[in-house]
Design a protein around this motif. Sequence first.
Motif, PDB file in Angstrom:
ATOM      1  N   GLU B 148       0.834  -1.219   0.000  1.00  0.00           N
ATOM      2  CA  GLU B 148       0.000   0.000   0.000  1.00  0.00           C
ATOM      3  C   GLU B 148       0.860   1.257   0.000  1.00  0.00           C
ATOM      4  O   GLU B 148       0.567   2.217  -0.698  1.00  0.00           O
ATOM      5  CB  GLU B 148      -0.912   0.039   1.228  1.00  0.00           C
ATOM      6  CG  GLU B 148      -2.109  -0.883   1.138  1.00  0.00           C
ATOM      7  CD  GLU B 148      -1.997  -2.010   2.132  1.00  0.00           C
ATOM      8  OE1 GLU B 148      -0.848  -2.360   2.492  1.00  0.00           O
ATOM      9  OE2 GLU B 148      -3.045  -2.529   2.552  1.00  0.00           O
ATOM     10  N   THR B 149       1.937   1.235   0.808  1.00  0.00           N
ATOM     11  CA  THR B 149       2.830   2.389   0.835  1.00  0.00           C
ATOM     12  C   THR B 149       3.379   2.642  -0.562  1.00  0.00           C
ATOM     13  O   THR B 149       3.444   3.779  -1.033  1.00  0.00           O
ATOM     14  CB  THR B 149       4.003   2.121   1.791  1.00  0.00           C
ATOM     15  OG1 THR B 149       3.480   1.636   3.019  1.00  0.00           O
ATOM     16  CG2 THR B 149       4.802   3.377   2.036  1.00  0.00           C
ATOM     17  N   ASP B 151       2.020   1.734  -3.355  1.00  0.00           N
ATOM     18  CA  ASP B 151       0.925   2.209  -4.215  1.00  0.00           C
ATOM     19  C   ASP B 151       0.687   3.697  -4.023  1.00  0.00           C
ATOM     20  O   ASP B 151       0.518   4.432  -5.000  1.00  0.00           O
ATOM     21  CB  ASP B 151      -0.360   1.436  -3.911  1.00  0.00           C
ATOM     22  CG  ASP B 151      -0.351   0.044  -4.528  1.00  0.00           C
ATOM     23  OD1 ASP B 151       0.593  -0.231  -5.291  1.00  0.00           O
ATOM     24  OD2 ASP B 151      -1.251  -0.753  -4.242  1.00  0.00           O
ATOM     25  N   VAL B 152       0.644   4.129  -2.760  1.00  0.00           N
ATOM     26  CA  VAL B 152       0.409   5.549  -2.481  1.00  0.00           C
ATOM     27  C   VAL B 152       1.441   6.387  -3.229  1.00  0.00           C
ATOM     28  O   VAL B 152       1.110   7.375  -3.893  1.00  0.00           O
ATOM     29  CB  VAL B 152       0.498   5.837  -0.965  1.00  0.00           C
ATOM     30  CG1 VAL B 152       0.609   7.330  -0.714  1.00  0.00           C
ATOM     31  CG2 VAL B 152      -0.716   5.284  -0.248  1.00  0.00           C
ATOM     32  N   LEU B 153       2.699   5.967  -3.135  1.00  0.00           N
ATOM     33  CA  LEU B 153       3.762   6.749  -3.751  1.00  0.00           C
ATOM     34  C   LEU B 153       3.740   6.650  -5.270  1.00  0.00           C
ATOM     35  O   LEU B 153       3.912   7.648  -5.967  1.00  0.00           O
ATOM     36  CB  LEU B 153       5.118   6.298  -3.212  1.00  0.00           C
ATOM     37  CG  LEU B 153       5.395   6.828  -1.815  1.00  0.00           C
ATOM     38  CD1 LEU B 153       6.529   6.083  -1.163  1.00  0.00           C
ATOM     39  CD2 LEU B 153       5.719   8.303  -1.877  1.00  0.00           C
ATOM     40  N   ALA B 158       5.794   8.685  -8.179  1.00  0.00           N
ATOM     41  CA  ALA B 158       7.132   8.565  -7.611  1.00  0.00           C
ATOM     42  C   ALA B 158       7.984   7.602  -8.436  1.00  0.00           C
ATOM     43  O   ALA B 158       7.496   6.575  -8.900  1.00  0.00           O
ATOM     44  CB  ALA B 158       7.045   8.067  -6.178  1.00  0.00           C
ATOM     45  N   ASP B 162      12.778   7.585  -5.807  1.00  0.00           N
ATOM     46  CA  ASP B 162      11.983   8.256  -4.770  1.00  0.00           C
ATOM     47  C   ASP B 162      11.552   7.258  -3.702  1.00  0.00           C
ATOM     48  O   ASP B 162      11.694   7.494  -2.500  1.00  0.00           O
ATOM     49  CB  ASP B 162      10.705   8.870  -5.380  1.00  0.00           C
ATOM     50  CG  ASP B 162      10.993  10.143  -6.147  1.00  0.00           C
ATOM     51  OD1 ASP B 162      11.994  10.798  -5.819  1.00  0.00           O
ATOM     52  OD2 ASP B 162      10.228  10.465  -7.069  1.00  0.00           O
ATOM     53  N   LYS B 166      12.728   7.658   0.053  1.00  0.00           N
ATOM     54  CA  LYS B 166      11.711   8.124   0.998  1.00  0.00           C
ATOM     55  C   LYS B 166      11.271   7.012   1.945  1.00  0.00           C
ATOM     56  O   LYS B 166      10.927   7.277   3.094  1.00  0.00           O
ATOM     57  CB  LYS B 166      10.476   8.644   0.262  1.00  0.00           C
ATOM     58  CG  LYS B 166      10.748   9.733  -0.730  1.00  0.00           C
ATOM     59  CD  LYS B 166      10.702  11.101  -0.085  1.00  0.00           C
ATOM     60  CE  LYS B 166      10.982  12.160  -1.111  1.00  0.00           C
ATOM     61  NZ  LYS B 166      12.023  13.060  -0.704  1.00  0.00           N
ATOM     62  N   VAL B 167      11.226   5.796   1.427  1.00  0.00           N
ATOM     63  CA  VAL B 167      10.680   4.708   2.234  1.00  0.00           C
ATOM     64  C   VAL B 167      11.692   3.586   2.455  1.00  0.00           C
ATOM     65  O   VAL B 167      11.967   3.201   3.589  1.00  0.00           O
ATOM     66  CB  VAL B 167       9.412   4.109   1.585  1.00  0.00           C
ATOM     67  CG1 VAL B 167       8.818   3.054   2.490  1.00  0.00           C
ATOM     68  CG2 VAL B 167       8.399   5.203   1.318  1.00  0.00           C
ATOM     69  N   PRO B 170      15.025   4.485   4.854  1.00  0.00           N
ATOM     70  CA  PRO B 170      14.682   4.672   6.270  1.00  0.00           C
ATOM     71  C   PRO B 170      14.091   3.413   6.892  1.00  0.00           C
ATOM     72  O   PRO B 170      14.374   3.071   8.038  1.00  0.00           O
ATOM     73  CB  PRO B 170      13.641   5.800   6.263  1.00  0.00           C
ATOM     74  CG  PRO B 170      13.578   6.340   4.903  1.00  0.00           C
ATOM     75  CD  PRO B 170      14.365   5.491   3.987  1.00  0.00           C
ATOM     76  N   ARG B 171      13.286   2.705   6.105  1.00  0.00           N
ATOM     77  CA  ARG B 171      12.636   1.521   6.616  1.00  0.00           C
ATOM     78  C   ARG B 171      13.625   0.389   6.890  1.00  0.00           C
ATOM     79  O   ARG B 171      13.450  -0.413   7.800  1.00  0.00           O
ATOM     80  CB  ARG B 171      11.620   1.050   5.587  1.00  0.00           C
ATOM     81  CG  ARG B 171      10.529   0.207   6.140  1.00  0.00           C
ATOM     82  CD  ARG B 171       9.735  -0.340   4.997  1.00  0.00           C
ATOM     83  NE  ARG B 171       9.855  -1.760   5.019  1.00  0.00           N
ATOM     84  CZ  ARG B 171       9.156  -2.524   5.822  1.00  0.00           C
ATOM     85  NH1 ARG B 171       8.280  -2.031   6.589  1.00  0.00           N
ATOM     86  NH2 ARG B 171       9.359  -3.817   5.836  1.00  0.00           N
ATOM     87  N   TRP B 247      12.657   5.136  16.694  1.00  0.00           N
ATOM     88  CA  TRP B 247      11.246   5.073  16.288  1.00  0.00           C
ATOM     89  C   TRP B 247      10.768   3.641  16.128  1.00  0.00           C
ATOM     90  O   TRP B 247       9.621   3.324  16.409  1.00  0.00           O
ATOM     91  CB  TRP B 247      11.013   5.857  14.999  1.00  0.00           C
ATOM     92  CG  TRP B 247      11.781   5.322  13.825  1.00  0.00           C
ATOM     93  CD1 TRP B 247      12.992   5.754  13.397  1.00  0.00           C
ATOM     94  CD2 TRP B 247      11.405   4.258  12.963  1.00  0.00           C
ATOM     95  NE1 TRP B 247      13.395   5.026  12.318  1.00  0.00           N
ATOM     96  CE2 TRP B 247      12.441   4.107  12.029  1.00  0.00           C
ATOM     97  CE3 TRP B 247      10.295   3.420  12.889  1.00  0.00           C
ATOM     98  CZ2 TRP B 247      12.396   3.142  11.031  1.00  0.00           C
ATOM     99  CZ3 TRP B 247      10.262   2.460  11.885  1.00  0.00           C
ATOM    100  CH2 TRP B 247      11.304   2.329  10.968  1.00  0.00           C
ATOM    101  N   ARG B 250      10.019   2.222  19.568  1.00  0.00           N
ATOM    102  CA  ARG B 250       8.867   2.871  20.197  1.00  0.00           C
ATOM    103  C   ARG B 250       7.585   2.529  19.463  1.00  0.00           C
ATOM    104  O   ARG B 250       6.561   2.299  20.075  1.00  0.00           O
ATOM    105  CB  ARG B 250       9.083   4.386  20.237  1.00  0.00           C
ATOM    106  CG  ARG B 250      10.187   4.785  21.203  1.00  0.00           C
ATOM    107  CD  ARG B 250      10.160   6.271  21.451  1.00  0.00           C
ATOM    108  NE  ARG B 250      10.273   7.031  20.231  1.00  0.00           N
ATOM    109  CZ  ARG B 250      11.442   7.493  19.752  1.00  0.00           C
ATOM    110  NH1 ARG B 250      12.549   7.269  20.403  1.00  0.00           N
ATOM    111  NH2 ARG B 250      11.483   8.164  18.654  1.00  0.00           N
ATOM    112  N   SER B 251       7.654   2.465  18.117  1.00  0.00           N
ATOM    113  CA  SER B 251       6.414   2.175  17.400  1.00  0.00           C
ATOM    114  C   SER B 251       5.996   0.728  17.640  1.00  0.00           C
ATOM    115  O   SER B 251       4.820   0.416  17.652  1.00  0.00           O
ATOM    116  CB  SER B 251       6.557   2.462  15.910  1.00  0.00           C
ATOM    117  OG  SER B 251       7.462   1.591  15.299  1.00  0.00           O
TER     118      SER B 251
END
Lengths: 262, 256
Positions: B148-149, B151-153, B158, B162, B166-167, B170-171, B247, B250-251
């Motif tokens: 989904e992430t 797809d959004v991009l 993107a 990108d 962007k994802v 970091p991921r 993060w 914590r997440s």
Amino acid sequence: MTAFVELNEVTHVYGGGDGPPAVEGLSLKVREGEFAAIVGPSGCGKSTLMKLATGLQKPKAGLVAVAGQRVAEPIKITGMAFQNPVLLPWRTTLENLLLPLEVVQPHRQRLRANKAEYVARAEALLEKVGLKGMGAKYPWELSGGMQQRASLCRSLIHEPKLLMLDEPFGALDAFTREELWCVIRDLQAERAVTVILVTHDLREAVFLADRVFCMSARPGKITAEREIGFARPRDLEITYTPEFAEIVHELRGHIRQARAAA
Amino acid sequence: MKRSIWLRLAPYLFTLGFFALWEAACRALSISAFVLPPPSAIWTALVQYQKPLYTNAFHTLWMTSAGFALSILFGLAVGLLVGSSRLLRAGLNPLLVGFNAIPKVAVVPILVLWFGVGWLPPVLTAFVISFFPIVVNVATGLATIEPETEDVLKALGASRLDIMTKVGIPRSLPYFFGALKVSITLAYVGSVIGEQNASNLGIGNLITRASADFNVPLVFAALIVLAVLGIFLVAVVDFVENRMTGWAKRSQMAGG
Ligand SMILES: Nc1ncnc2c1ncn2[C@@H]1O[C@H](COP(=O)(O)OP(=O)(O)OP(=O)(O)O)[C@@H](O)[C@H]1O
Ligand SMILES: [Mg+2]
């Protein structure tokens, strides 16, 4: 009628092989500025329809066009939101909202120089969905409903012409859901954006949409189409009127038929 | 309150208890110092040989860091490549798995053949033994982006670059740091193996020489030094990890 989103006799097979199609002979037209809802049994190809309309999947046969242009690759005028809010956990809510602006032109070029303006825009949007002042929080500090609101904001921040919502309220409790119905209703009225909403909730479809499309079981195609004539702006109270109940009942009949045929 | 104090003290108490038990067992069963020296004898050796232990440990630390740095560079590069392309993933997978399955001790003689005895074999052994987890983890982080992430991009137009910056990157950071913890210990094992077989310096070499002299307390003293250094290295990686990817923890806490 000129269609803003048009699917004509579309057939799609996942994986590109000769397997069973996910949708077959699917045709649908959505007018510009219209709010369309799509309902149908689980697995019938509703999400597939969304991916086809946005160019995320290429059809095996048939034509997909948006804004008069044949869709050959992902179109860039869409905002999307799903049942799963998929916010990036390493970004604050505000930074998540800005993500589309880092990708879409012309914002992409302007973002750095005009950061303050865009941040203000994001904060205004947050306020509209009831998340005022939450921009600095991380997504995992928000409740599910709040995350979904943020996800809606993200889908709208770049002012898309087309908004695709795939069961965005599916995981929420009834009260939050109705609250968000009103949020979407107002946002759509304000921006005149074309919306395609996939949902399992017939009341949601009837309350929000100008037109509801029913799909058959896999391979999915449109089996029925129902104009919803209630005047706008609509109040939540109309969901308790007999006229409303009647339409919901009628749509239920279509879904039951589709399920029985499967 | 009380419980948290116990929690803080637990690592020290358990370590002390371990050595106390060890000492007691050696005395009660009167085990020969040639078989298993008691901690007291090891301590004496530690003090007596502190200078060579210190210089060699420092050398080992260097070898390990150099090898580890190489595997971070190489592992990141290959991991990013493999994670972003299905073709590369499919193609490189058997090679990587096969390579990883080779016991690295068996590679040392080849390294000696190529580079002679010196600092290169330990560094390279540390490198070859420790880069694999980094590759696998970085690739996993990239390859498991939620559809989904993506797809959004993609629906925003993107590019793959990108999505990667962007994802993807970091991921995959938490995966990367998770791998570093495994890798640093492996690198360390690698450099010691390298030193034992192909170096005139380092703790590994010291152990080889001490065991040739039947200086068992010194061997154990060297092992203790290795253990302490290992704890130190993992602590450093842990610290960096917490700074960089707080993060993720914590997440998860929020989610679970
Ligand atoms: N990526 C994929 N690869 C292969 N098959 C898929 C893929 N995505 C969906 N399908 C198949 O295509 C059919 C339609 O899936 P789709 O996700 O569009 O259904 P849906 O109507 O959105 O269902 P739901 O209401 O449960 O979300 C399903 O039978 C599913 O198994
Ligand atoms: Mg779906």
